[in-house]
Design an enzyme around this catalytic site. Sequence first.
Site, mmCIF file in Angstrom:
data_model
loop_
_atom_site.group_PDB
_atom_site.id
_atom_site.type_symbol
_atom_site.label_atom_id
_atom_site.label_comp_id
_atom_site.label_asym_id
_atom_site.label_seq_id
_atom_site.Cartn_x
_atom_site.Cartn_y
_atom_site.Cartn_z
ATOM 1 N N LYS A 104 13.740 12.979 42.325
ATOM 2 C CA LYS A 104 14.106 13.778 41.360
ATOM 3 C C LYS A 104 14.394 15.350 41.578
ATOM 4 O O LYS A 104 13.686 15.779 41.824
ATOM 5 C CB LYS A 104 13.467 13.520 39.984
ATOM 6 C CG LYS A 104 13.835 13.909 38.710
ATOM 7 C CD LYS A 104 12.972 13.321 37.654
ATOM 8 C CE LYS A 104 13.670 14.061 36.438
ATOM 9 N NZ LYS A 104 12.645 13.686 35.156
ATOM 10 N N HIS A 106 15.679 17.429 39.230
ATOM 11 C CA HIS A 106 15.648 18.058 37.931
ATOM 12 C C HIS A 106 14.402 17.741 36.986
ATOM 13 O O HIS A 106 13.499 16.970 37.393
ATOM 14 C CB HIS A 106 16.910 17.734 36.856
ATOM 15 C CG HIS A 106 17.080 16.368 36.700
ATOM 16 N ND1 HIS A 106 17.285 15.296 37.498
ATOM 17 C CD2 HIS A 106 16.538 15.524 35.589
ATOM 18 C CE1 HIS A 106 17.363 14.022 37.129
ATOM 19 N NE2 HIS A 106 16.653 14.046 35.895
#
Length: 219
Positions: A104, A106
């Site tokens: 990921k 973010h």
Amino acid sequence: MTENKKAFIEFMMSADVLRFGSFVTKSGRSTPYFVNTGNYKTGEQIAKLGKFYAALVKETVGEDFTAMFGPAYKGIPLVTATAAALYNEYGISKPYFFNRKEEKDHGEGGSLVGYKPTDDDRIIIIEDVITAGTAVRETMPILYGCGDVRVDDMFISVNRCEIGKVPGKTAIMEVKEEYGLNVHAIVTVEDIHDYLVQSGEYDDILPAMEKYMRDYCIL
């Protein structure tokens, strides 16, 4: 053949997780039986599955571990169900975590979801099956990348007892030598074979099962 093993085999069959026919394993071998934990799809099934795993964890390591890891993707529901069952059945509340296939970029970022391991943690792995050991070799670098952790035990549904990359050794023997990893299975291919023999209803399957075991298994 214990009653618990018999119950687990019948449970897998009723959920269409343990199937007989003609399949190809991740290692490329043609096999007369296949275990697909992705076929568990109801709340009742995942609750029962968690109880089987939790019983094996309790019997084997008890509370002597820090957290449980479930490799994406199939290990995610398995580790979640096991964590819940350990608490509900035995009052053992342990954290769990799993990985993302893609990191990921973010929010908090990272590739791990749930518990964040730290040095000296003892991690156990909750997985479905081991055939050639490929998934284990993908998982261990993820865990070792978390810090100076111990990973001594792995829990799976079925030990296929198959030869790995090295002649004369099963994949489980290989991961034991490579990582010091002890693999514990709820049932083995030998248990499944014994169940088929004892039931007396699977004479059409037994010859192919026995040939496969002669060709690829170390019992």
